[in-house]
Write a protein that holds these residues in place. Structure first.
Motif, mmCIF file in Angstrom:
data_model
loop_
_atom_site.group_PDB
_atom_site.id
_atom_site.type_symbol
_atom_site.label_atom_id
_atom_site.label_comp_id
_atom_site.label_asym_id
_atom_site.label_seq_id
_atom_site.Cartn_x
_atom_site.Cartn_y
_atom_site.Cartn_z
ATOM 1 N N UNK A 1 0.835 -1.201 0.000
ATOM 2 C CA UNK A 1 0.000 0.000 0.000
ATOM 3 C C UNK A 1 0.868 1.248 0.000
ATOM 4 N N UNK A 2 1.924 1.228 0.783
ATOM 5 C CA UNK A 2 2.840 2.366 0.836
ATOM 6 C C UNK A 2 3.493 2.606 -0.523
ATOM 7 N N UNK A 3 3.888 1.553 -1.180
ATOM 8 C CA UNK A 3 4.503 1.703 -2.499
ATOM 9 C C UNK A 3 3.504 2.178 -3.552
ATOM 10 N N UNK A 4 2.272 1.695 -3.470
ATOM 11 C CA UNK A 4 1.270 2.075 -4.464
ATOM 12 C C UNK A 4 0.819 3.524 -4.313
ATOM 13 N N UNK A 5 0.572 3.958 -3.086
ATOM 14 C CA UNK A 5 -0.020 5.272 -2.885
ATOM 15 C C UNK A 5 0.991 6.330 -2.467
ATOM 16 N N UNK A 6 2.114 5.954 -1.929
ATOM 17 C CA UNK A 6 3.105 6.921 -1.484
ATOM 18 C C UNK A 6 2.796 7.433 -0.095
ATOM 19 N N UNK A 7 3.806 8.003 0.534
ATOM 20 C CA UNK A 7 3.672 8.458 1.912
ATOM 21 C C UNK A 7 2.771 9.659 2.085
ATOM 22 N N UNK A 8 2.645 10.502 1.052
ATOM 23 C CA UNK A 8 1.838 11.720 1.180
ATOM 24 C C UNK A 8 0.355 11.455 0.967
ATOM 25 N N UNK A 9 0.007 10.434 0.232
ATOM 26 C CA UNK A 9 -1.396 10.146 -0.068
ATOM 27 C C UNK A 9 -2.091 9.380 1.046
ATOM 28 N N UNK A 10 -1.362 8.606 1.830
ATOM 29 C CA UNK A 10 -1.972 7.750 2.846
ATOM 30 C C UNK A 10 -2.744 8.551 3.904
ATOM 31 N N UNK A 11 -2.218 9.668 4.436
ATOM 32 C CA UNK A 11 -3.023 10.444 5.397
ATOM 33 C C UNK A 11 -4.324 10.971 4.793
ATOM 34 N N UNK A 12 -4.280 11.360 3.522
ATOM 35 C CA UNK A 12 -5.506 11.817 2.857
ATOM 36 C C UNK A 12 -6.513 10.678 2.749
ATOM 37 N N UNK A 13 -6.034 9.496 2.404
ATOM 38 C CA UNK A 13 -6.931 8.341 2.301
ATOM 39 C C UNK A 13 -7.548 7.998 3.655
ATOM 40 N N UNK A 14 -6.749 8.062 4.715
ATOM 41 C CA UNK A 14 -7.255 7.744 6.052
ATOM 42 C C UNK A 14 -8.255 8.792 6.527
ATOM 43 N N UNK A 15 -8.002 10.073 6.208
ATOM 44 C CA UNK A 15 -8.964 11.119 6.567
ATOM 45 C C UNK A 15 -10.290 10.886 5.857
ATOM 46 N N UNK A 16 -10.226 10.534 4.582
ATOM 47 C CA UNK A 16 -11.437 10.243 3.831
ATOM 48 C C UNK A 16 -12.179 9.047 4.392
ATOM 49 N N UNK A 17 -11.444 8.022 4.774
ATOM 50 C CA UNK A 17 -12.053 6.833 5.364
ATOM 51 C C UNK A 17 -12.709 7.177 6.697
ATOM 52 N N UNK A 18 -12.028 7.972 7.514
ATOM 53 C CA UNK A 18 -12.588 8.373 8.808
ATOM 54 C C UNK A 18 -13.844 9.202 8.665
ATOM 55 N N UNK A 19 -13.842 10.143 7.718
ATOM 56 C CA UNK A 19 -15.045 10.966 7.540
ATOM 57 C C UNK A 19 -16.194 10.129 6.976
ATOM 58 N N UNK A 20 -15.878 9.157 6.148
ATOM 59 C CA UNK A 20 -16.923 8.271 5.629
ATOM 60 C C UNK A 20 -17.549 7.430 6.730
ATOM 61 N N UNK A 21 -16.730 6.936 7.643
ATOM 62 C CA UNK A 21 -17.239 6.156 8.773
ATOM 63 C C UNK A 21 -18.099 7.033 9.674
ATOM 64 N N UNK A 22 -17.652 8.278 9.906
ATOM 65 C CA UNK A 22 -18.417 9.200 10.742
ATOM 66 C C UNK A 22 -19.782 9.503 10.118
ATOM 67 N N UNK A 23 -19.807 9.743 8.815
ATOM 68 C CA UNK A 23 -21.074 9.995 8.132
ATOM 69 C C UNK A 23 -21.994 8.783 8.214
ATOM 70 N N UNK A 24 -21.428 7.590 8.089
ATOM 71 C CA UNK A 24 -22.229 6.374 8.179
ATOM 72 C C UNK A 24 -22.850 6.231 9.560
#
Length: 61
Positions: A23-46
């Protein structure tokens, strides 16, 4: 048979490390926090939506 063993815990700590590295190689170190923020906000909305649904059912009864 192999498919059922995956769900019974055949993925060990070494496998999780390999998955994390992939996952780190595919998305890079800078994209992972953005992905996790999006996942967290999606869970909160759910959760918020499920609370609203539960409150609507209680009000209708």
């Amino acid at each position: 048979m192999i498919f059922s063993s995956i769900f019974l815990g055949a993925i060990g700590p070494g496998s999780w490390v390999l998955i994390a590295l992939a996952v780190l190689l595919l998305f890079g170190g800078k994209k992972i926090p953005e992905l996790m923020r999006g996942l967290g906000s999606g869970i909160k909305e759910f959760k918020d939506a499920s609370k609203d649904e539960t409150q609507d059912k209680e009000e209708n009864n």
